[in-house]
Design an enzyme around this catalytic site. Structure first.
Site, mmCIF file in Angstrom:
data_model
loop_
_atom_site.group_PDB
_atom_site.id
_atom_site.type_symbol
_atom_site.label_atom_id
_atom_site.label_comp_id
_atom_site.label_asym_id
_atom_site.label_seq_id
_atom_site.Cartn_x
_atom_site.Cartn_y
_atom_site.Cartn_z
ATOM 1 N N HIS A 199 24.803 -46.756 21.843
ATOM 2 C CA HIS A 199 25.559 -47.569 22.817
ATOM 3 C C HIS A 199 25.411 -46.891 24.174
ATOM 4 C CE1 HIS A 199 29.288 -50.106 23.879
ATOM 5 N NE2 HIS A 199 28.880 -49.529 24.998
ATOM 6 N N HIS B 37 32.579 -48.253 20.157
ATOM 7 C CA HIS B 37 33.494 -47.276 20.773
ATOM 8 C C HIS B 37 34.930 -47.422 20.289
ATOM 9 C CE1 HIS B 37 33.986 -50.731 23.378
ATOM 10 N NE2 HIS B 37 32.929 -50.477 24.106
ATOM 11 N N LEU C 191 36.944 -47.784 29.186
ATOM 12 C CA LEU C 191 37.488 -48.824 28.316
ATOM 13 C C LEU C 191 36.704 -48.869 27.010
ATOM 14 C CD1 LEU C 191 38.153 -51.642 30.922
ATOM 15 C CD2 LEU C 191 39.875 -50.423 29.563
ATOM 16 N N HIS D 121 32.754 -55.458 21.423
ATOM 17 C CA HIS D 121 33.756 -54.778 22.254
ATOM 18 C C HIS D 121 35.107 -55.282 21.764
ATOM 19 C CE1 HIS D 121 35.248 -52.849 26.058
ATOM 20 N NE2 HIS D 121 36.310 -53.513 25.635
ATOM 21 N N ALA E 47 35.770 -48.478 35.135
ATOM 22 C CA ALA E 47 35.881 -47.824 33.826
ATOM 23 C C ALA E 47 34.528 -47.263 33.420
ATOM 24 C CB ALA E 47 36.348 -48.838 32.789
ATOM 25 N N HIS F 129 28.964 -44.916 37.026
ATOM 26 C CA HIS F 129 29.402 -45.595 38.250
ATOM 27 C C HIS F 129 29.328 -44.538 39.341
ATOM 28 C CE1 HIS F 129 31.173 -49.174 36.276
ATOM 29 N NE2 HIS F 129 31.549 -48.340 35.324
ATOM 30 N N ASP G 23 28.420 -44.673 24.953
ATOM 31 C CA ASP G 23 29.012 -45.518 25.993
ATOM 32 C C ASP G 23 28.913 -44.825 27.349
ATOM 33 O OD1 ASP G 23 30.102 -47.837 26.996
ATOM 34 O OD2 ASP G 23 32.167 -47.279 26.567
ATOM 35 N N HIS H 280 24.712 -47.483 28.587
ATOM 36 C CA HIS H 280 24.556 -48.290 29.803
ATOM 37 C C HIS H 280 23.532 -47.621 30.703
ATOM 38 C CE1 HIS H 280 28.065 -50.819 28.904
ATOM 39 N NE2 HIS H 280 28.509 -49.723 28.312
ATOM 40 N N LEU H 281 22.417 -48.301 30.930
ATOM 41 C CA LEU H 281 21.381 -47.736 31.807
ATOM 42 C C LEU H 281 21.378 -48.385 33.187
ATOM 43 C CD1 LEU H 281 18.193 -47.147 29.600
ATOM 44 C CD2 LEU H 281 19.777 -45.444 30.533
ATOM 45 N N ARG H 282 22.107 -49.520 33.333
ATOM 46 C CA ARG H 282 22.128 -50.234 34.621
ATOM 47 C C ARG H 282 20.717 -50.666 35.028
ATOM 48 N NH1 ARG H 282 27.405 -50.346 33.336
ATOM 49 N NH2 ARG H 282 28.621 -48.590 34.129
ATOM 50 N N ASN I 178 25.283 -55.583 29.892
ATOM 51 C CA ASN I 178 26.253 -56.047 30.902
ATOM 52 C C ASN I 178 25.826 -55.668 32.312
ATOM 53 O OD1 ASN I 178 26.804 -53.300 30.373
ATOM 54 N ND2 ASN I 178 28.940 -53.507 31.010
HETATM 55 O O1 DOR Z 1 34.281 -47.675 30.126
HETATM 56 C C1 DOR Z 1 33.496 -48.588 29.991
HETATM 57 N N1 DOR Z 1 32.475 -48.794 30.867
HETATM 58 N N2 DOR Z 1 33.671 -49.451 28.983
HETATM 59 C C2 DOR Z 1 32.936 -50.561 28.855
HETATM 60 O O2 DOR Z 1 33.196 -51.314 27.945
HETATM 61 C C3 DOR Z 1 31.903 -50.903 29.854
HETATM 62 C C4 DOR Z 1 31.445 -49.729 30.579
HETATM 63 C C5 DOR Z 1 30.671 -50.083 31.835
HETATM 64 O O3 DOR Z 1 29.749 -50.903 31.735
HETATM 65 O O4 DOR Z 1 30.972 -49.555 32.891
HETATM 66 ZN ZN ZN Z 2 29.822 -49.802 26.770
#
Ligand code: DOR
Ligand code: ZN
Length: 346
Positions: free
Chosen positions: A14, A175, A220, A137, A264, A252, A248, A16-18, A42
């Site tokens: 899980h 998560h 989150l 989620h 988050a 940011h 996860d 996030h690479l953006r 996302n």
């Molecule tokens: O903390 C989080 N950040 N929880 C998520 O479900 C999404 C993630 C994000 O994409 O920033």
């Molecule tokens: Zn996530």
């Protein structure tokens, strides 16, 4: 006492690479230690079709540091207009490994997610038929439900009915943060698994809120009370095949975290493996570390474990950068709050 341990190369189930400058700035933090990762869909413009997922995959491969060997395992963002035939085509490509369910409004870029779970019934049935996992989620978004109860309520009110109505549906509870999540995953049989993040093994809600608010610990689902953290530690370190690592890791820029309405996400790609060695050692579970990082997730996704390995050694307190400087801005690396003595050999 174990001072050195070799593991099959880990997978992050899980991540996030953006995209764009952030992707370029942070992808190397994952590829340094991980062979594969399940890539969350996302983006600001969510990854909603097979074609969009394959284009995103190409951008990830183009952003890899020179010499990195890394396989992005793509996911599709489920919307109320997702076409089951497109999902089947994505699966047939061999490059898309899961569908991700975001309840609309639950988290970052989730507005295109699902409001009416009955509206996506045909997709659930199709993926149950073809064996593609649904990554969930698991939080309700009802504003009347306390944020610390949203996972437990989701399990009862949403997840359990979906699973009962869709025989054969393979589900990964993403998560998990509660003892209720651990208990539900433990009772679920072979079609159910759960990912656990690094940070939820370390922090509880006091770490976020006591002695001043710590935006870099806000994610989150939000960390819960200590008894829940202990339940997660027990599940992660047990070796039980239903629990595996999904960091996860969610970058940011600092300006978006240290803000009146902070985003988050904890960024743990850089130091997850070192921290996990510390956690598993502390719980007398180093022999189970490989199952959590490198075997259980691959097995659930029906992938062979990686052939290559990494070796960790224990020594002086490990160092890592406090921030990763990207062209999008600085990203703060998760601080476990104590020294970690495990290093990944290069
Ligand atoms: O903390 C989080 N950040 N929880 C998520 O479900 C999404 C993630 C994000 O994409 O920033
Ligand atoms: Zn996530």
């Amino acid at each position: 006492m174990i001072q050195r341990i070799t593991l099959r190369r880990p997978d992050d189930m899980h991540l996030h690479l953006r995209d764009g400058a952030m992707l370029k700035g942070i992808v190397g933090e994952t590829t340094r230690h991980f062979a594969r990762a399940i890539i969350m869909p996302n983006l600001e413009r969510p990854v909603v079709t097979a074609a969009v997922a394959l284009a995103y995959r190409s951008r990830i491969l183009a952003a890899l540091p020179k010499g990195a060997v890394f396989e992005p395992l793509m996911t599709l963002y489920l919307t109320e207009t997702t076409d089951p035939a497109d999902v089947a085509a994505a699966h047939a490509s061999g490059l898309v490994k899961a569908v991700k369910l975001y309840p609309a409004g639950a988290t970052t870029n989730s507005n295109s997610g699902v409001r009416n779970f009955d509206a996506v019934r045909a997709v659930f049935e199709k993926i149950a038929e073809i064996g593609l996992p649904l990554c969930v989620h698991g939080e309700v978004t009802d504003p009347s439900v306390d944020i610390f109860d949203r996972e437990a309520v989701f399990i009862d009110k949403v997840l359990d009915p979906i699973r009962r109505n869709t025989p054969g549906l393979r589900v990964i509870m993403e998560h998990i943060t509660t003892s209720e999540g651990v208990a539900y995953a433990s009772a679920g049989g072979t079609g159910l698994a759960a990912t656990i993040t690094t940070h939820h093994l370390i922090i509880n809600r006091n770490h976020i809120l006591a002695g001043g608010i710590k935006p870099h610990y806000y994610c989150l689902p939000v960390a819960k009370r200590e008894s829940h953290r202990l339940a997660l530690r027990k599940a992660a370190t047990s070796g039980d095949a239903r629990f595996f690592l999904g960091t996860d890791s969610a970058p940011h820029v600092d300006a978006a975290k240290e803000h009146a309405c902070g985003c988050a996400g904890c960024f743990t790609a850089t130091n997850t493996v070192q921290i996990l060695a510390h956690v598993f050692e502390e719980d007398g579970a180093l022999p189970q570390l490989e199952a959590f990082t490198s075997l259980n997730g691959a097995a659930f996704y029906r992938l062979p474990p990686n052939d290559s390995t990494i070796t960790l050694t224990k020594g002086q307190p490990a160092g890592w950068p406090e921030k990763i400087l990207t062209e999008a801005g600085p990203v703060t690396v998760f601080n476990p709050g104590y020294p970690v003595h495990w290093h990944v050999e290069t």
